[in-house]
Design a protein around this motif. Structure first.
Motif, PDB file in Angstrom:
ATOM      1  N   LEU A  68       1.061   3.227 -20.347  1.00 48.68           N
ATOM      2  CA  LEU A  68       0.589   2.195 -19.433  1.00 48.68           C
ATOM      3  C   LEU A  68      -0.938   2.167 -19.383  1.00 48.68           C
ATOM      4  N   THR A  69      -1.549   3.355 -19.421  1.00 52.56           N
ATOM      5  CA  THR A  69      -3.007   3.420 -19.427  1.00 52.56           C
ATOM      6  C   THR A  69      -3.567   2.773 -20.688  1.00 52.56           C
ATOM      7  N   PHE A  70      -2.914   3.014 -21.822  1.00 52.54           N
ATOM      8  CA  PHE A  70      -3.345   2.399 -23.079  1.00 52.54           C
ATOM      9  C   PHE A  70      -3.214   0.880 -22.995  1.00 52.54           C
ATOM     10  N   GLN A  71      -2.093   0.389 -22.431  1.00 53.89           N
ATOM     11  CA  GLN A  71      -1.921  -1.052 -22.256  1.00 53.89           C
ATOM     12  C   GLN A  71      -3.031  -1.636 -21.384  1.00 53.89           C
ATOM     13  N   ARG A  72      -3.352  -0.928 -20.323  1.00 53.09           N
ATOM     14  CA  ARG A  72      -4.396  -1.392 -19.415  1.00 53.09           C
ATOM     15  C   ARG A  72      -5.733  -1.487 -20.140  1.00 53.09           C
ATOM     16  N   ARG A  73      -6.030  -0.518 -20.974  1.00 52.70           N
ATOM     17  CA  ARG A  73      -7.301  -0.534 -21.691  1.00 52.70           C
ATOM     18  C   ARG A  73      -7.364  -1.651 -22.728  1.00 52.70           C
ATOM     19  N   LEU A  74      -6.267  -1.903 -23.399  1.00 52.71           N
ATOM     20  CA  LEU A  74      -6.236  -3.046 -24.327  1.00 52.71           C
ATOM     21  C   LEU A  74      -6.404  -4.359 -23.566  1.00 52.71           C
ATOM     22  N   TRP A  75      -5.780  -4.428 -22.391  1.00 54.54           N
ATOM     23  CA  TRP A  75      -5.932  -5.634 -21.574  1.00 54.54           C
ATOM     24  C   TRP A  75      -7.396  -5.813 -21.151  1.00 54.54           C
ATOM     25  N   LEU A  76      -8.084  -4.713 -20.822  1.00 48.60           N
ATOM     26  CA  LEU A  76      -9.489  -4.789 -20.455  1.00 48.60           C
ATOM     27  C   LEU A  76     -10.318  -5.399 -21.584  1.00 48.60           C
ATOM     28  N   VAL A  77     -10.019  -4.991 -22.821  1.00 46.51           N
ATOM     29  CA  VAL A  77     -10.738  -5.560 -23.962  1.00 46.51           C
ATOM     30  C   VAL A  77     -10.505  -7.068 -24.026  1.00 46.51           C
ATOM     31  N   ARG A  78      -9.243  -7.495 -23.911  1.00 43.98           N
ATOM     32  CA  ARG A  78      -8.937  -8.933 -23.953  1.00 43.98           C
ATOM     33  C   ARG A  78      -9.637  -9.669 -22.819  1.00 43.98           C
ATOM     34  N   ARG A  79      -9.672  -9.038 -21.635  1.00 45.80           N
ATOM     35  CA  ARG A  79     -10.317  -9.691 -20.490  1.00 45.80           C
ATOM     36  C   ARG A  79     -11.814  -9.849 -20.727  1.00 45.80           C
ATOM     37  N   LEU A  80     -12.457  -8.873 -21.323  1.00 49.98           N
ATOM     38  CA  LEU A  80     -13.883  -8.965 -21.596  1.00 49.98           C
ATOM     39  C   LEU A  80     -14.179  -9.912 -22.759  1.00 49.98           C
ATOM     40  N   VAL A  81     -13.225 -10.069 -23.668  1.00 53.99           N
ATOM     41  CA  VAL A  81     -13.376 -11.081 -24.719  1.00 53.99           C
ATOM     42  C   VAL A  81     -13.450 -12.466 -24.088  1.00 53.99           C
ATOM     43  N   ARG A  82     -12.661 -12.667 -23.035  1.00 50.73           N
ATOM     44  CA  ARG A  82     -12.629 -13.981 -22.370  1.00 50.73           C
ATOM     45  C   ARG A  82     -13.961 -14.316 -21.737  1.00 50.73           C
ATOM     46  N   SER A  83     -14.534 -13.382 -20.988  1.00 48.52           N
ATOM     47  CA  SER A  83     -15.813 -13.637 -20.319  1.00 48.52           C
ATOM     48  C   SER A  83     -16.295 -12.350 -19.655  1.00 48.52           C
ATOM     49  N   PRO A  84     -17.607 -12.218 -19.432  1.00 45.97           N
ATOM     50  CA  PRO A  84     -18.122 -11.070 -18.678  1.00 45.97           C
ATOM     51  C   PRO A  84     -17.569 -11.063 -17.253  1.00 45.97           C
ATOM     52  N   ALA A  85     -17.544  -9.886 -16.628  1.00 45.34           N
ATOM     53  CA  ALA A  85     -17.003  -9.775 -15.268  1.00 45.34           C
ATOM     54  C   ALA A  85     -17.580  -8.543 -14.589  1.00 45.34           C
ATOM     55  N   THR A  86     -17.606  -8.568 -13.257  1.00 42.84           N
ATOM     56  CA  THR A  86     -18.014  -7.396 -12.489  1.00 42.84           C
ATOM     57  C   THR A  86     -16.871  -6.383 -12.475  1.00 42.84           C
ATOM     58  N   ALA A  87     -17.183  -5.169 -12.037  1.00 42.75           N
ATOM     59  CA  ALA A  87     -16.155  -4.135 -11.947  1.00 42.75           C
ATOM     60  C   ALA A  87     -15.039  -4.569 -11.003  1.00 42.75           C
ATOM     61  N   GLN A  88     -15.401  -5.144  -9.856  1.00 38.23           N
ATOM     62  CA  GLN A  88     -14.383  -5.556  -8.898  1.00 38.23           C
ATOM     63  C   GLN A  88     -13.523  -6.686  -9.444  1.00 38.23           C
ATOM     64  N   GLU A  89     -14.135  -7.616 -10.180  1.00 44.13           N
ATOM     65  CA  GLU A  89     -13.352  -8.703 -10.788  1.00 44.13           C
ATOM     66  C   GLU A  89     -12.354  -8.153 -11.801  1.00 44.13           C
ATOM     67  N   ILE A  93      -1.794  -0.387 -10.651  1.00 42.70           N
ATOM     68  CA  ILE A  93      -2.343  -0.183 -11.999  1.00 42.70           C
ATOM     69  C   ILE A  93      -3.617   0.638 -11.952  1.00 42.70           C
ATOM     70  N   TYR A  94      -4.369   0.534 -10.843  1.00 39.32           N
ATOM     71  CA  TYR A  94      -5.528   1.396 -10.618  1.00 39.32           C
ATOM     72  C   TYR A  94      -5.317   2.182  -9.328  1.00 39.32           C
ATOM     73  N   PRO A  95      -5.740   3.454  -9.306  1.00 41.01           N
ATOM     74  CA  PRO A  95      -5.608   4.260  -8.081  1.00 41.01           C
ATOM     75  C   PRO A  95      -6.643   3.825  -7.044  1.00 41.01           C
ATOM     76  N   ASP A  96      -6.677   4.523  -5.946  1.00 43.44           N
ATOM     77  CA  ASP A  96      -7.629   4.176  -4.880  1.00 43.44           C
ATOM     78  C   ASP A  96      -9.066   4.259  -5.367  1.00 43.44           C
ATOM     79  N   ASN A  97      -9.366   5.283  -6.151  1.00 42.56           N
ATOM     80  CA  ASN A  97     -10.712   5.408  -6.717  1.00 42.56           C
ATOM     81  C   ASN A  97     -10.789   4.585  -8.009  1.00 42.56           C
ATOM     82  N   ALA A  98     -10.583   3.278  -7.878  1.00 37.67           N
ATOM     83  CA  ALA A  98     -10.435   2.396  -9.034  1.00 37.67           C
ATOM     84  C   ALA A  98     -11.695   2.336  -9.884  1.00 37.67           C
TER      85      ALA A  98
END
Length: 338
Positions: free
Chosen positions: A20-41, A54-59
């Motif tokens: 699941l962590t690997f999936q999340r990281r691949l998704w992060l790459v796709r999300r950044l390909v789409r457009s820049p974003a802040t950490a909270q976004e 998908i993210y713990p409290d200390n996200a």
């Protein structure tokens, strides 16, 4: 606290799986390909796509771990801009697709085609092409950059260009909402701004200018009311545009169609390789090398502009309105040269 990686339940706690962590990281790459974003976004988007867990409290800490892992695993360059947005500056080994040599050559051709920013959406097309190039592996980008020369495009330079925000507002309302605006027409004295109300349908580029193809509902000249008119967008007063709330009917008003007929002299037609400018063109070639073309047009003004390119090698035969327009223009030209 470091993020727990495995996903099975141990000792009463829920632990995330490495899958699941690997999936999340691949998704992060796709999300950044789409457009820049802040950490909270990025965190908020991830929770919408997956779930709140998908993210713990200390996200933020977990997000930074993800960035470090993406850099280490794939050689990606993730940078934080001055406005606090993260951007994927280099895709590293995560090039998401590849293209054959012929396709790279076609891509290079498209980049050259839109380089002059003549069309209304040229900048958006350039941005898309830049994104595609960036997604290529480094060795394929090198092949792309070595692509050979292409066909040249000669387009006239305009002294004025449409206001980008005005152009975008018009584009969003094509076929949807009536527009009102002030317009600087060639038929009126300089600096005079005329009121027009139109039903907008298309944007088109012609001879270096962008035009709004619209049905005129109200204007200062009786001859243009209830007719289609091509308005030069750079002559629309930008801050005068009003979008009416009422929706336009789904079907546009019918366009008047003229049957046109013109003759081309042998110096133009004898090779039998003439251009067919108009819809439904049919050609009859004669033994002396001349030709007669029959076709249709919805714009007599533009038909006159096109046929004047043939200069003395063309004679308009029909319709009578176009013949009259050609004669008037020839007479004016003769007066200028006298």
């Amino acid at each position: 606290m470091a993020e727990q990686e495995p996903s099975s339940r141990r000792g009463g706690g829920i632990r995330r799986s490495s899958h699941l962590t690997f999936q999340r990281r691949l998704w992060l790459v796709r999300r950044l390909v789409r457009s820049p974003a802040t950490a909270q976004e990025l965190i908020d988007d991830a929770r919408r796509v997956f779930d709140q867990d998908i993210y713990p409290d200390n996200a933020t800490v977990a997000l930074n771990h993800d960035f470090a892992a993406i850099r280490a695993l794939f050689g990606c360059a993730i940078k934080r801009t001055r406005n606090g947005r993260y951007t994927l500056a280099d895709y590293g080994d995560l090039a998401l697709f590849d293209l054959a040599d012929a396709e790279l050559d076609t891509l290079s051709f498209l980049v050259a085609l839109f380089a002059d920013a003549i069309t209304p959406n040229a900048q958006a097309v350039q941005d898309l092409l830049d994104r595609i190039v960036a997604l290529l592996p480094a060795d394929r980008r090198a092949v792309f950059e070595r692509a050979g020369p292409h066909v040249g495009f000669e387009t006239p330079a305009a002294t004025t260009t449409p206001d980008p925000k005005l152009l975008e507002r018009i584009r969003r309302n094509l076929g949807r909402h009536y527009l009102r605006f002030r317009y600087r027409s060639t038929h009126s004295p300089a600096q005079v701004e005329e009121e027009h109300r139109v039903a907008p349908y298309h944007l088109l580029v012609r001879d270096g200018h962008t035009y709004l193809d619209a049905f005129c509902l109200n204007g200062p000249h009786a001859e243009i009311i209830n007719r289609y008119v091509n308005y030069r967008v750079d002559r629309i007063v930008a801050d005068s545009l009003i979008v009416e709330p009422a929706r336009m009917p789904p079907a546009p008003p019918p366009r008047r169609v003229w049957q046109i007929r013109y003759w081309l002299a042998p110096p133009v037609a004898q090779q039998r390789d003439i251009a067919l400018w108009f819809t439904g063109s049919t050609v009859v070639f004669f033994a002396d090398g001349s030709a007669e073309i029959t076709a249709e047009t919805t714009d007599l003004w533009q038909a006159r502009q096109i046929l004047f390119r043939y200069r003395e090698h063309c004679r308009v035969l029909d319709p009578p309105e176009l013949v009259t327009m050609m004669r008037a223009s020839v007479q004016k030209m003769q007066e200028h040269y006298q």
